[in-house]
Scaffold this motif. Structure first.
Motif: not given
Length: 214
Positions: A141-152
């Motif tokens: 129910g909350s907005l999340k960024k669950i993948f970020d290629s920079q962090t990866f």
């Protein structure tokens, strides 16, 4: 490099054991699109899991460089209410696009933002040659960024050591290590003899994310 993954407990866990934490984001009620902005692309789908269809739009301002946008944000139109959220560090780039994917394994869909590597422009101006991939989800129910290629890419940094018998050892920045069999790869004659014995000591480096599949 190709990445596959699954969501669990608010973290994105890749098949190589690297864990990237999800980041909670704020959203706000949608405002009219300003004059200098345009709809880059839009897709229909269900990102809230409420049963109704949403229209997800990528909004941005075109720069003087062809197909390069800045100040991008995502607008989600819904029958009850429409919302928008900022993209912050990934709010600009070349040939941006969005699509909906079932990454979280739930009834709703997740939003995939992709920003292509920039083409060479001139010697005076450096280009970003790395694919940008970001996944946003309303998981729980909350907005999340669950993948970020920079962090990866930062977490995925590592060293490659070629060994005899067509083996390659990959040592990750995280401390994980893997042995890969590359005997079916092409252009090995500069690295290995016909017997599989390595020609001298060879090192390499793990390359940044270049492709994503679901």
């Amino acid at each position: 490099m190709v990445i596959h993954g699954e969501l669990g407990g608010g973290f994105i866990e890749t098949y190589l054991g690297i864990t990237i934490p999800a980041i909670y984001l704020q959203y706000e009620m949608a405002s009219p699109i300003e004059k200098d902005f345009k709809i880059i692309c839009e897709v229909p789908g269900n990102v809230f899991g409420t049963g109704g269809e949403n229209i997800i739009k990528l909004i941005g301002k075109l720069t003087d460089i062809k197909e390069y946008y800045e100040s991008m944000y995502i607008l989600i139109e819904n029958l009850d209410k429409s919302i928008q959220f900022q993209l912050y560090e990934c709010s600009f780039g070349f040939k941006p696009s969005i699509e909906l994917i079932n990454f979280s394994g739930e009834l709703y869909e997740d939003i995939l933002l992709k920003i292509d590597p920039e083409p060479e422009r001139d010697e005076q101006c450096s280009s970003n040659k790395i694919l940008g991939v970001y996944i946003y989800s309303f998981n729980s129910g909350s907005l999340k960024k669950i993948f970020d290629s920079q962090t990866f890419n930062y977490s995925f940094d590592g060293v490659v050591l070629y060994e005899n018998n067509y083996k390659v050892q990959v040592v990750m920045k995280t401390g994980n290590s893997f042995i890969l069999d590359v005997k079916d790869s092409q252009n090995l004659n500069q690295i290995y003899q016909g017997s599989g014995r390595i020609i001298g000591t060879r090192f390499g480096q793990v390359m940044a994310l270049g492709k994503i599949e679901f």
